[in-house]
Write a protein that holds these residues in place. Sequence first.
Motif, PDB file in Angstrom:
ATOM      1  N   LYS A  91      72.281 -14.366 -30.866  1.00  0.00           N
ATOM      2  CA  LYS A  91      72.882 -13.400 -31.792  1.00  0.00           C
ATOM      3  C   LYS A  91      72.045 -13.285 -33.070  1.00  0.00           C
ATOM      4  CE  LYS A  91      77.002 -12.003 -34.136  1.00  0.00           C
ATOM      5  NZ  LYS A  91      78.410 -11.994 -34.181  1.00  0.00           N
ATOM      6  N   ILE A  92      71.634 -14.423 -33.615  1.00  0.00           N
ATOM      7  CA  ILE A  92      70.817 -14.409 -34.837  1.00  0.00           C
ATOM      8  C   ILE A  92      69.462 -13.779 -34.558  1.00  0.00           C
ATOM      9  CG2 ILE A  92      69.672 -15.862 -36.556  1.00  0.00           C
ATOM     10  CD1 ILE A  92      72.052 -17.802 -36.263  1.00  0.00           C
ATOM     11  N   THR A  93      68.867 -14.104 -33.423  1.00  0.00           N
ATOM     12  CA  THR A  93      67.562 -13.545 -33.062  1.00  0.00           C
ATOM     13  C   THR A  93      67.648 -12.035 -32.880  1.00  0.00           C
ATOM     14  OG1 THR A  93      67.003 -15.615 -31.959  1.00  0.00           O
ATOM     15  CG2 THR A  93      65.653 -13.715 -31.438  1.00  0.00           C
ATOM     16  N   SER A  94      68.723 -11.577 -32.250  1.00  0.00           N
ATOM     17  CA  SER A  94      68.855 -10.127 -32.063  1.00  0.00           C
ATOM     18  C   SER A  94      69.027  -9.420 -33.408  1.00  0.00           C
ATOM     19  CB  SER A  94      70.008  -9.807 -31.129  1.00  0.00           C
ATOM     20  OG  SER A  94      71.238 -10.108 -31.738  1.00  0.00           O
ATOM     21  N   GLU A 115      72.905 -21.511 -27.507  1.00  0.00           N
ATOM     22  CA  GLU A 115      71.996 -20.427 -27.120  1.00  0.00           C
ATOM     23  C   GLU A 115      72.606 -19.064 -27.440  1.00  0.00           C
ATOM     24  OE1 GLU A 115      68.787 -20.258 -26.193  1.00  0.00           O
ATOM     25  OE2 GLU A 115      68.871 -22.369 -26.729  1.00  0.00           O
ATOM     26  N   GLU A 116      73.927 -18.958 -27.325  1.00  0.00           N
ATOM     27  CA  GLU A 116      74.593 -17.702 -27.669  1.00  0.00           C
ATOM     28  C   GLU A 116      74.432 -17.399 -29.156  1.00  0.00           C
ATOM     29  OE1 GLU A 116      79.168 -16.222 -28.055  1.00  0.00           O
ATOM     30  OE2 GLU A 116      78.657 -17.438 -26.303  1.00  0.00           O
ATOM     31  N   THR A 158      63.170  -1.909 -37.691  1.00  0.00           N
ATOM     32  CA  THR A 158      63.420  -0.824 -38.636  1.00  0.00           C
ATOM     33  C   THR A 158      62.210  -0.448 -39.462  1.00  0.00           C
ATOM     34  OG1 THR A 158      64.155  -2.359 -40.346  1.00  0.00           O
ATOM     35  CG2 THR A 158      65.851  -1.434 -38.864  1.00  0.00           C
ATOM     36  N   GLY A 159      61.128  -1.178 -39.338  1.00  0.00           N
ATOM     37  CA  GLY A 159      59.925  -0.829 -40.081  1.00  0.00           C
ATOM     38  C   GLY A 159      59.844  -1.523 -41.422  1.00  0.00           C
ATOM     39  N   SER A 160      60.572  -2.621 -41.615  1.00  0.00           N
ATOM     40  CA  SER A 160      60.527  -3.337 -42.881  1.00  0.00           C
ATOM     41  C   SER A 160      59.331  -4.282 -42.892  1.00  0.00           C
ATOM     42  CB  SER A 160      61.827  -4.126 -43.065  1.00  0.00           C
ATOM     43  OG  SER A 160      61.881  -5.170 -42.121  1.00  0.00           O
ATOM     44  N   HIS A 161      59.346  -5.192 -43.869  1.00  0.00           N
ATOM     45  CA  HIS A 161      58.248  -6.161 -43.974  1.00  0.00           C
ATOM     46  C   HIS A 161      58.178  -7.066 -42.753  1.00  0.00           C
ATOM     47  CE1 HIS A 161      57.038  -5.212 -48.007  1.00  0.00           C
ATOM     48  NE2 HIS A 161      58.290  -5.279 -48.430  1.00  0.00           N
ATOM     49  N   PHE A 162      59.266  -7.194 -42.022  1.00  0.00           N
ATOM     50  CA  PHE A 162      59.312  -8.070 -40.868  1.00  0.00           C
ATOM     51  C   PHE A 162      58.943  -7.355 -39.573  1.00  0.00           C
ATOM     52  CE2 PHE A 162      62.507  -9.542 -43.935  1.00  0.00           C
ATOM     53  CZ  PHE A 162      61.953 -10.761 -44.237  1.00  0.00           C
ATOM     54  N   SER A 163      58.396  -6.171 -39.671  1.00  0.00           N
ATOM     55  CA  SER A 163      58.113  -5.383 -38.467  1.00  0.00           C
ATOM     56  C   SER A 163      57.023  -5.995 -37.608  1.00  0.00           C
ATOM     57  CB  SER A 163      57.734  -3.959 -38.847  1.00  0.00           C
ATOM     58  OG  SER A 163      56.544  -3.958 -39.595  1.00  0.00           O
ATOM     59  N   LYS A 164      56.251  -6.918 -38.139  1.00  0.00           N
ATOM     60  CA  LYS A 164      55.201  -7.554 -37.357  1.00  0.00           C
ATOM     61  C   LYS A 164      55.736  -8.767 -36.577  1.00  0.00           C
ATOM     62  CE  LYS A 164      51.793  -5.136 -39.330  1.00  0.00           C
ATOM     63  NZ  LYS A 164      52.493  -4.027 -39.843  1.00  0.00           N
ATOM     64  N   MET A 165      57.024  -9.089 -36.714  1.00  0.00           N
ATOM     65  CA  MET A 165      57.589 -10.278 -36.083  1.00  0.00           C
ATOM     66  C   MET A 165      58.173  -9.977 -34.705  1.00  0.00           C
ATOM     67  SD  MET A 165      59.466 -12.357 -39.102  1.00  0.00           S
ATOM     68  CE  MET A 165      60.084 -13.508 -37.919  1.00  0.00           C
ATOM     69  N   GLU A 201      58.732 -14.906 -31.835  1.00  0.00           N
ATOM     70  CA  GLU A 201      60.167 -14.919 -31.545  1.00  0.00           C
ATOM     71  C   GLU A 201      60.599 -16.298 -31.051  1.00  0.00           C
ATOM     72  OE1 GLU A 201      63.206 -12.561 -28.654  1.00  0.00           O
ATOM     73  OE2 GLU A 201      61.589 -11.396 -29.582  1.00  0.00           O
ATOM     74  N   GLU A 202      59.767 -16.952 -30.253  1.00  0.00           N
ATOM     75  CA  GLU A 202      60.092 -18.292 -29.764  1.00  0.00           C
ATOM     76  C   GLU A 202      60.073 -19.298 -30.914  1.00  0.00           C
ATOM     77  OE1 GLU A 202      61.598 -21.012 -27.507  1.00  0.00           O
ATOM     78  OE2 GLU A 202      61.324 -18.960 -26.812  1.00  0.00           O
ATOM     79  N   ILE A 203      59.120 -19.141 -31.822  1.00  0.00           N
ATOM     80  CA  ILE A 203      59.079 -20.021 -32.999  1.00  0.00           C
ATOM     81  C   ILE A 203      60.338 -19.818 -33.842  1.00  0.00           C
ATOM     82  CG2 ILE A 203      57.879 -20.408 -35.197  1.00  0.00           C
ATOM     83  CD1 ILE A 203      55.267 -19.750 -33.688  1.00  0.00           C
ATOM     84  N   MET A 204      60.740 -18.565 -33.978  1.00  0.00           N
ATOM     85  CA  MET A 204      61.947 -18.261 -34.731  1.00  0.00           C
ATOM     86  C   MET A 204      63.168 -18.902 -34.065  1.00  0.00           C
ATOM     87  SD  MET A 204      63.247 -14.453 -35.790  1.00  0.00           S
ATOM     88  CE  MET A 204      62.969 -13.905 -34.125  1.00  0.00           C
ATOM     89  N   ARG A 205      63.241 -18.851 -32.748  1.00  0.00           N
ATOM     90  CA  ARG A 205      64.362 -19.471 -32.033  1.00  0.00           C
ATOM     91  C   ARG A 205      64.385 -20.987 -32.262  1.00  0.00           C
ATOM     92  NH1 ARG A 205      66.657 -16.351 -27.760  1.00  0.00           N
ATOM     93  NH2 ARG A 205      65.598 -14.363 -27.531  1.00  0.00           N
ATOM     94  N   GLU A 206      63.219 -21.616 -32.244  1.00  0.00           N
ATOM     95  CA  GLU A 206      63.147 -23.063 -32.467  1.00  0.00           C
ATOM     96  C   GLU A 206      63.624 -23.423 -33.874  1.00  0.00           C
ATOM     97  OE1 GLU A 206      62.516 -25.606 -30.391  1.00  0.00           O
ATOM     98  OE2 GLU A 206      62.476 -24.079 -28.820  1.00  0.00           O
ATOM     99  N   ILE A 207      63.247 -22.607 -34.852  1.00  0.00           N
ATOM    100  CA  ILE A 207      63.679 -22.867 -36.225  1.00  0.00           C
ATOM    101  C   ILE A 207      65.189 -22.728 -36.338  1.00  0.00           C
ATOM    102  CG2 ILE A 207      63.588 -21.949 -38.588  1.00  0.00           C
ATOM    103  CD1 ILE A 207      60.641 -21.231 -37.993  1.00  0.00           C
ATOM    104  N   ILE A 208      65.750 -21.730 -35.679  1.00  0.00           N
ATOM    105  CA  ILE A 208      67.206 -21.545 -35.718  1.00  0.00           C
ATOM    106  C   ILE A 208      67.905 -22.716 -35.039  1.00  0.00           C
ATOM    107  CG2 ILE A 208      69.094 -20.077 -34.920  1.00  0.00           C
ATOM    108  CD1 ILE A 208      67.148 -17.686 -35.226  1.00  0.00           C
ATOM    109  N   ARG A 209      67.365 -23.169 -33.912  1.00  0.00           N
ATOM    110  CA  ARG A 209      67.970 -24.321 -33.219  1.00  0.00           C
ATOM    111  C   ARG A 209      67.927 -25.567 -34.105  1.00  0.00           C
ATOM    112  NH1 ARG A 209      64.735 -22.445 -28.731  1.00  0.00           N
ATOM    113  NH2 ARG A 209      66.057 -21.183 -27.388  1.00  0.00           N
ATOM    114  N   GLU A 210      66.809 -25.808 -34.780  1.00  0.00           N
ATOM    115  CA  GLU A 210      66.687 -26.953 -35.668  1.00  0.00           C
ATOM    116  C   GLU A 210      67.676 -26.844 -36.810  1.00  0.00           C
ATOM    117  OE1 GLU A 210      63.003 -28.387 -37.463  1.00  0.00           O
ATOM    118  OE2 GLU A 210      62.089 -27.997 -35.507  1.00  0.00           O
ATOM    119  N   PHE A 211      67.823 -25.642 -37.334  1.00  0.00           N
ATOM    120  CA  PHE A 211      68.745 -25.442 -38.452  1.00  0.00           C
ATOM    121  C   PHE A 211      70.194 -25.720 -38.040  1.00  0.00           C
ATOM    122  CE2 PHE A 211      71.501 -22.523 -40.857  1.00  0.00           C
ATOM    123  CZ  PHE A 211      71.254 -23.001 -42.124  1.00  0.00           C
TER     124      PHE A 211
END
Length: 197
Positions: free
Chosen positions: A161-164, A156-157, A172-179, A185-195
Amino acid sequence: MLENIMHLQILLYCMAALGAIGAIVMLATHLTYRRVLRKTNGVRNLKEKWLNLWKTRDRLLRRMNLMVWIPSLLSTALLGLSLFLVTMLDLNEGLPLRYLYVGTAVPVGLLVLRAALDFAYKEELVMNSLSDYVEQVRTWVEEIPAPKKADPVLQEEVVEKITSSIRQTAATGSHFSKMLSPEEEEIMREIIREFMQ
């Protein structure tokens, strides 16, 4: 007054000036992007390098697009205005073809210049810096001594860290600003955990 404007061809000179201003600003924008690329080659922090490249690229692409469309639309509007003034003033000589030539050359020339100075192909450099950053994070994760069973607290740590890092990138206003929504964010965390498994 309006006849003087038409006889002095002020609208024609304004159209040509709009085209020149658009071209000069696009050239300056292109040179600015090249300077930023040169400057970021010396940056060793991969995250900072990636963020700077994305922010700068997006801002400069918007400026380049504005310098195509605003002068083109204004030039077309001036061409229409000059045509309107000629018909309204009922001038015997009519509208010279120079107006039509300049009125079409400005938008076409700016579009061609925009395509010639396009730095979207340099996205490969940005993506390479992103892949270097992801590889660095992956190496950091692999360096963590992994017990036989994955420690959920340590996992989880790492996920936090990756999520932050991604959240900072999105802010910062990049292409990922809608995320920034909680669901994404929870979907992103699940993908990181799977990875990580």
